[in-house]
Design a protein around this motif. Structure first.
Motif, PDB file in Angstrom:
ATOM      1  N   PHE A  59      45.718  38.515  39.051  1.00  7.46           N
ATOM      2  CA  PHE A  59      45.773  37.443  38.063  1.00  7.46           C
ATOM      3  C   PHE A  59      46.506  36.214  38.559  1.00  7.46           C
ATOM      4  N   GLY A  60      46.293  35.849  39.829  1.00  8.81           N
ATOM      5  CA  GLY A  60      46.685  34.536  40.303  1.00  8.81           C
ATOM      6  C   GLY A  60      48.122  34.278  40.674  1.00  8.81           C
ATOM      7  N   ALA A  61      48.663  35.044  41.604  1.00  5.69           N
ATOM      8  CA  ALA A  61      49.982  34.712  42.157  1.00  5.69           C
ATOM      9  C   ALA A  61      49.775  34.092  43.530  1.00  5.69           C
ATOM     10  N   SER A  62      50.845  33.964  44.290  1.00  6.38           N
ATOM     11  CA  SER A  62      50.738  33.318  45.599  1.00  6.38           C
ATOM     12  C   SER A  62      49.913  34.157  46.568  1.00  6.38           C
ATOM     13  N   ASP A  63      49.363  33.494  47.578  1.00  4.39           N
ATOM     14  CA  ASP A  63      48.547  34.178  48.578  1.00  4.39           C
ATOM     15  C   ASP A  63      49.342  35.170  49.406  1.00  4.39           C
ATOM     16  N   ALA A  64      50.641  35.069  49.387  1.00  2.78           N
ATOM     17  CA  ALA A  64      51.473  35.926  50.233  1.00  2.78           C
ATOM     18  C   ALA A  64      51.305  37.404  49.918  1.00  2.78           C
ATOM     19  N   ILE A  65      50.914  37.759  48.716  1.00  2.07           N
ATOM     20  CA  ILE A  65      50.787  39.174  48.374  1.00  2.07           C
ATOM     21  C   ILE A  65      49.379  39.708  48.611  1.00  2.07           C
ATOM     22  N   HIS A  66      48.462  38.855  49.037  1.00  3.15           N
ATOM     23  CA  HIS A  66      47.095  39.278  49.281  1.00  3.15           C
ATOM     24  C   HIS A  66      46.944  39.791  50.705  1.00  3.15           C
ATOM     25  N   GLU A  67      45.874  40.484  50.930  1.00  2.00           N
ATOM     26  CA  GLU A  67      45.579  40.941  52.278  1.00  2.00           C
ATOM     27  C   GLU A  67      45.391  39.726  53.177  1.00  2.00           C
ATOM     28  N   PRO A  68      45.763  39.826  54.439  1.00  2.00           N
ATOM     29  CA  PRO A  68      45.606  38.688  55.350  1.00  2.00           C
ATOM     30  C   PRO A  68      44.157  38.204  55.371  1.00  2.00           C
ATOM     31  N   GLY A  69      43.991  36.899  55.305  1.00  2.00           N
ATOM     32  CA  GLY A  69      42.666  36.303  55.374  1.00  2.00           C
ATOM     33  C   GLY A  69      41.917  36.242  54.064  1.00  2.00           C
ATOM     34  N   THR A  70      42.517  36.701  52.972  1.00  2.00           N
ATOM     35  CA  THR A  70      41.840  36.638  51.680  1.00  2.00           C
ATOM     36  C   THR A  70      42.422  35.509  50.852  1.00  2.00           C
ATOM     37  N   ALA A  71      41.607  34.968  49.985  1.00  3.16           N
ATOM     38  CA  ALA A  71      42.059  33.870  49.129  1.00  3.16           C
ATOM     39  C   ALA A  71      42.558  34.399  47.802  1.00  3.16           C
ATOM     40  N   ASN A  72      43.426  33.647  47.171  1.00  7.15           N
ATOM     41  CA  ASN A  72      43.940  33.997  45.852  1.00  7.15           C
ATOM     42  C   ASN A  72      42.990  33.427  44.808  1.00  7.15           C
ATOM     43  N   SER A  73      41.983  34.191  44.457  1.00  8.25           N
ATOM     44  CA  SER A  73      40.985  33.666  43.545  1.00  8.25           C
ATOM     45  C   SER A  73      40.573  34.667  42.476  1.00  8.25           C
ATOM     46  N   ALA A  74      41.419  35.630  42.181  1.00 12.82           N
ATOM     47  CA  ALA A  74      41.090  36.614  41.158  1.00 12.82           C
ATOM     48  C   ALA A  74      41.324  36.024  39.773  1.00 12.82           C
ATOM     49  N   THR A  75      40.354  36.197  38.905  1.00  8.28           N
ATOM     50  CA  THR A  75      40.428  35.625  37.571  1.00  8.28           C
ATOM     51  C   THR A  75      39.916  36.631  36.549  1.00  8.28           C
ATOM     52  N   ALA A  76      40.670  36.827  35.475  1.00  8.55           N
ATOM     53  CA  ALA A  76      40.184  37.681  34.394  1.00  8.55           C
ATOM     54  C   ALA A  76      38.904  37.075  33.847  1.00  8.55           C
ATOM     55  N   TYR A  77      37.876  37.873  33.741  1.00 11.15           N
ATOM     56  CA  TYR A  77      36.552  37.392  33.385  1.00 11.15           C
ATOM     57  C   TYR A  77      36.160  37.817  31.975  1.00 11.15           C
ATOM     58  N   LEU A  78      36.526  39.025  31.615  1.00  6.51           N
ATOM     59  CA  LEU A  78      36.127  39.575  30.329  1.00  6.51           C
ATOM     60  C   LEU A  78      37.229  40.513  29.848  1.00  6.51           C
ATOM     61  N   LEU A  79      37.650  40.356  28.602  1.00  4.83           N
ATOM     62  CA  LEU A  79      38.700  41.199  28.026  1.00  4.83           C
ATOM     63  C   LEU A  79      38.096  42.124  26.980  1.00  4.83           C
ATOM     64  N   PHE A  80      38.576  43.362  26.929  1.00  2.00           N
ATOM     65  CA  PHE A  80      38.118  44.328  25.937  1.00  2.00           C
ATOM     66  C   PHE A  80      39.318  44.721  25.063  1.00  2.00           C
ATOM     67  N   TYR A  81      39.136  44.680  23.770  1.00  5.21           N
ATOM     68  CA  TYR A  81      40.176  45.065  22.819  1.00  5.21           C
ATOM     69  C   TYR A  81      39.673  46.201  21.957  1.00  5.21           C
ATOM     70  N   GLN A  82      40.607  47.010  21.470  1.00  8.11           N
ATOM     71  CA  GLN A  82      40.260  48.024  20.489  1.00  8.11           C
ATOM     72  C   GLN A  82      41.237  47.939  19.327  1.00  8.11           C
ATOM     73  N   ARG A  83      40.768  48.335  18.196  1.00  8.09           N
ATOM     74  CA  ARG A  83      41.604  48.291  17.002  1.00  8.09           C
ATOM     75  C   ARG A  83      42.795  49.226  17.160  1.00  8.09           C
ATOM     76  N   ALA A  84      43.960  48.727  16.825  1.00 10.05           N
ATOM     77  CA  ALA A  84      45.177  49.540  16.923  1.00 10.05           C
ATOM     78  C   ALA A  84      45.158  50.607  15.842  1.00 10.05           C
ATOM     79  N   PRO A  85      45.739  51.756  16.158  1.00  7.24           N
ATOM     80  CA  PRO A  85      45.759  52.833  15.137  1.00  7.24           C
ATOM     81  C   PRO A  85      46.601  52.478  13.940  1.00  7.24           C
TER      82      PRO A  85
END
Length: 80
Positions: free
Chosen positions: A54-80
């Motif tokens: 979810f978009g932190a610095s590139d330092a935590i990614h594998e070498p040579g990969t870009a920081n481009s992960a983005t939440a695309y779709l969220l799923f919710y369920q009704r709480a009990p």
């Protein structure tokens, strides 16, 4: 009514037309989260995993990969 987050689809890639999708979902007991990447399922734990998908610095990614992960779709369920 209250709802709780049950899952997230994340896009990893430089454009909407290129990349890879992974799913992050909560277990039925609502205590653990797992990352589903094709046929591999691994525990999703701690801030490092959140930053990787979810978009932190590139330092935590594998070498040579870009920081481009983005939440695309969220799923919710009704709480009990």
């Amino acid at each position: 009514r209250k709802y709780v987050l049950a899952g997230v689809v994340v896009h990893q890639g430089s454009t909407p037309h290129m990349g890879h999708y992974v799913a992050i979902g909560r277990s039925a007991d609502s205590r653990r989260w797992y990352r589903c990447d094709d046929e591999t399922v691994t525990p999703f734990i701690g801030p490092r995993d959140l930053q990787r998908y979810f978009g932190a610095s590139d330092a935590i990614h594998e070498p040579g990969t870009a920081n481009s992960a983005t939440a695309y779709l969220l799923f919710y369920q009704r709480a009990p």
